[in-house]
Design a protein around this motif. Structure first.
Motif, PDB file in Angstrom:
ATOM      1  N   ASN A 287       0.820  -1.177   0.091  1.00  0.00           N
ATOM      2  CA  ASN A 287      -0.139  -0.103   0.044  1.00  0.00           C
ATOM      3  C   ASN A 287       0.924   1.321   0.122  1.00  0.00           C
ATOM      4  O   ASN A 287       0.466   2.478  -0.761  1.00  0.00           O
TER       5      ASN A 287
ATOM      6  N   PHE B  65       2.240   1.973  -3.381  1.00  0.00           N
ATOM      7  CA  PHE B  65       1.391   2.470  -4.373  1.00  0.00           C
ATOM      8  C   PHE B  65       1.244   4.041  -4.126  1.00  0.00           C
ATOM      9  O   PHE B  65       1.074   4.856  -4.757  1.00  0.00           O
TER      10      PHE B  65
ATOM     11  N   LYS C 181      -4.156  -4.208  -5.812  1.00  0.00           N
ATOM     12  CA  LYS C 181      -4.092  -2.719  -5.719  1.00  0.00           C
ATOM     13  C   LYS C 181      -4.250  -2.188  -7.058  1.00  0.00           C
ATOM     14  O   LYS C 181      -4.324  -1.120  -7.397  1.00  0.00           O
TER      15      LYS C 181
ATOM     16  N   ALA D   7      -2.543  -3.150  -9.972  1.00  0.00           N
ATOM     17  CA  ALA D   7      -1.383  -3.574 -10.728  1.00  0.00           C
ATOM     18  C   ALA D   7      -1.545  -4.109 -12.205  1.00  0.00           C
ATOM     19  O   ALA D   7      -2.404  -5.095 -11.912  1.00  0.00           O
TER      20      ALA D   7
END
Length: 133
Positions: A13, A16, A75, A77
């Protein structure tokens, strides 16, 4: 290095959070092997070896590359690439151990203190782990 992060999800996290939108994230870290289909975890022997390595290097629990891929996918990606560098890294441990097998190095290790000695012992554990791969 993700192996130092106790919470892998929080680590990803944070990657990102600081990455530029559309940017690249590169993770180079120690991981345990991916689980085979039907496996729910590492073997007891593997868990025991990893626990010894983690204790010696003061590291939290590791995860697999598959675990990282799943976290990255969760997330959002895209275009995830993965590479196993084990075959490149494994000879390093042998070379370090071999280079230290002389009287001067052994005497230096004896004087160095527990923390350094513990790290030296961990090299043998890492080598054992690579030899199982």
């Amino acid at each position: 290095s993700g192996e130092h992060m106790p919470d892998k999800e929080k680590f990803v996290n944070e990657l990102f959070r600081v990455a530029m939108p559309g940017g690249r994230i590169i993770i180079v870290t120690w991981c345990h092997r991916d689980l085979e289909k039907g496996e729910t975890g590492l073997t007891k022997k593997e868990e025991k070896l990893l626990a010894k390595i983690n204790r010696a290097y003061y590291l939290p629990r590791w995860c697999s590359v598959d675990d990282y891929v799943k976290l990255l996918e969760s997330k959002g990606a895209t275009d995830i690439k993965r590479e196993d560098w084990s075959y490149i890294i494994a000879p390093f441990w042998k070379a370090v151990i071999k280079s230290s097998l002389n009287l001067k190095s052994i005497l230096g290790l004896a004087k160095s203190g527990f923390s350094t000695q513990r790290g030296a012992y961990a090299m043998f554990l890492m080598l054992r782990g690579f030899n199982k791969a």
